[in-house]
Design an enzyme around this catalytic site. Structure first.
Site, mmCIF file in Angstrom:
data_model
loop_
_atom_site.group_PDB
_atom_site.id
_atom_site.type_symbol
_atom_site.label_atom_id
_atom_site.label_comp_id
_atom_site.label_asym_id
_atom_site.label_seq_id
_atom_site.Cartn_x
_atom_site.Cartn_y
_atom_site.Cartn_z
ATOM 1 N N PRO A 88 0.819 -1.224 0.000
ATOM 2 C CG PRO A 88 -0.559 -1.433 1.884
ATOM 3 C CD PRO A 88 0.574 -2.084 1.163
ATOM 4 C CD GLU A 115 0.416 -6.474 9.944
ATOM 5 O OE1 GLU A 115 0.389 -5.343 9.443
ATOM 6 O OE2 GLU A 115 -0.598 -7.209 10.013
ATOM 7 N NE ARG A 153 -8.989 -5.796 -20.691
ATOM 8 C CZ ARG A 153 -9.347 -4.753 -21.423
ATOM 9 N NH1 ARG A 153 -8.559 -3.697 -21.492
ATOM 10 N NH2 ARG A 153 -10.482 -4.757 -22.088
ATOM 11 C CG ASP A 167 -10.342 -0.709 -22.439
ATOM 12 O OD1 ASP A 167 -11.498 -0.866 -22.847
ATOM 13 O OD2 ASP A 167 -9.525 -1.629 -22.271
HETATM 14 C C1 LIG Z 1 -2.008 -7.068 5.606
HETATM 15 S S1 LIG Z 1 -1.046 -6.328 4.337
HETATM 16 C C2 LIG Z 1 0.175 -5.479 5.268
HETATM 17 C C3 LIG Z 1 -0.053 -4.033 5.335
HETATM 18 C C4 LIG Z 1 1.080 -3.258 5.994
HETATM 19 N N1 LIG Z 1 1.212 -3.600 7.358
HETATM 20 C C5 LIG Z 1 0.809 -1.760 5.872
HETATM 21 O O1 LIG Z 1 0.152 -1.207 6.721
HETATM 22 O O2 LIG Z 1 1.225 -1.161 4.852
HETATM 23 C C6 LIG Z 1 -0.172 -7.691 3.650
HETATM 24 C C7 LIG Z 1 0.390 -7.472 2.287
HETATM 25 O O3 LIG Z 1 -0.666 -7.303 1.361
HETATM 26 C C8 LIG Z 1 -0.190 -6.537 0.259
HETATM 27 N N2 LIG Z 1 -1.083 -5.387 0.095
HETATM 28 C C9 LIG Z 1 -2.060 -5.007 0.936
HETATM 29 N N3 LIG Z 1 -2.713 -3.931 0.471
HETATM 30 C C10 LIG Z 1 -2.150 -3.604 -0.702
HETATM 31 C C11 LIG Z 1 -2.366 -2.577 -1.656
HETATM 32 N N4 LIG Z 1 -3.305 -1.651 -1.486
HETATM 33 N N5 LIG Z 1 -1.595 -2.542 -2.750
HETATM 34 C C12 LIG Z 1 -0.632 -3.456 -2.940
HETATM 35 N N6 LIG Z 1 -0.361 -4.461 -2.064
HETATM 36 C C13 LIG Z 1 -1.112 -4.537 -0.955
HETATM 37 C C14 LIG Z 1 1.222 -6.100 0.595
HETATM 38 O O4 LIG Z 1 2.115 -6.996 -0.018
HETATM 39 C C15 LIG Z 1 1.244 -6.257 2.100
HETATM 40 O O5 LIG Z 1 2.557 -6.454 2.589
#
Ligand SMILES: C[S@@+](CC[C@H](N)C(=O)[O-])C[C@H]1O[C@@H](n2cnc3c(N)ncnc32)[C@H](O)[C@@H]1O
Length: 248
Positions: A88, A115, A153, A167
């Site tokens: 994220p 995490e 795609r 698109d």
């Molecule tokens: C439970 S999440 C961990 C979130 C992290 N503790 C944080 O607050 O940024 C587990 C994993 O899901 C993936 N993930 C979760 N949300 C995402 C998003 N919006 N975009 C990309 N990857 C995401 C990432 O690889 C992340 O390490």
């Protein structure tokens, strides 16, 4: 192009390679997809790939060493390739990023869980961090699938008609409304007909109507995209004249 995915859940990817139009990208070999089970690179009998965070706090962190071994195995198999980590905190995955991948040779996609990943792995090995949006998923697999789907795609031969040129985002605007049969739909508010121009057979008029609908939808829903299209010189005098008639 080749994508290697390092994941704890390789089974999540298989339905994508077997369904819908994207299947053609895999069947034709336009995309070669190789899945790597991270646990195969653990070094204990429990196949552990995570541990408690230093400094305390909730949840677990993905260990550097199994990830490094997995990356080394991928590199031994395919040579160097950019490593993408989904998080994220990454840059937004946009159509422009997707188009860049569609022109490339592929990548290694690192799908985290728990995490997240020990920062030292990211600092040493990751070339690009991508976010799907401002929300938190439970793993990087859905973001990796989204990237694969969006790239597939765009590849030649995957869509029967090259509809992706129209698109949303392809020309910097959102797509306008679309209609199909019946021409007139009955309903409680009375019969509702599709816009007449779409039945006219006049290609230039239809193209102009679609452009105006795209401008209208974008101006209403994403004025930031109109501003960006303007900055990039993508709006001509007719577009501006149409936009000035909209009551926003
Ligand atoms: C439970 S999440 C961990 C979130 C992290 N503790 C944080 O607050 O940024 C587990 C994993 O899901 C993936 N993930 C979760 N949300 C995402 C998003 N919006 N975009 C990309 N990857 C995401 C990432 O690889 C992340 O390490």
């Amino acid at each position: 192009m080749r994508f290697d995915v390092i994941t704890l859940f390789p089974e999540l990817f298989e339905p994508h390679t077997r369904s819908g139009v994207t299947r053609r990208a895999y069947d034709s070999g336009a995309i070669e997809l190789k899945l790597w089970q991270l646990r195969d690179h653990a070094d204990d009998a429990y196949r552990r790939v995570d541990d408690r965070p230093f400094g305390g706090g909730p949840g677990m962190v993905m260990l550097v060493e199994p990830l490094q071994r997995a990356l080394a195995a991928v590199r031994a198999d395919r040579g160097q390739a950019p490593v993408v980590h989904f998080t994220p905190t990454g840059q937004p995955l946009t159509q422009a990023v997707v188009q860049e991948f569609a022109r490339g040779d592929g990548a290694v996609l690192l799908c985290a869980r728990y995490e997240g990943v020990d920062q030292r792995l990211i600092d040493r090995h990751v070339d690009l961090e991508l976010s799907l949006g401002d929300y938190v998923l439970s793993g990087g697999e859905l973001p990796a699938l989204v990237l694969l789907d969006a790239v597939a795609r765009l590849l030649p031969g995957v869509l029967s008609e090259p509809s992706h040129a129209h698109d949303s985002f392809s020309d910097g605007l959102l797509e306008g409304p679309q209609y199909s049969r019946p021409e007139v739909l009955d309903g409680p508010g009375g019969p509702e007909a599709v816009p007449k121009v779409l039945l006219s057979g006049h290609h230039a008029d239809i193209a102009r109507w679609r452009r105006e609908q795209a401008l209208r939808t974008t101006a209403l829903r994403r004025p930031d995209l109109i501003a960006r299209a303007r900055e990039r010189g993508r709006l001509d005098a007719r577009d501006e004249a149409f936009l000035s008639t909209l009551k926003l």
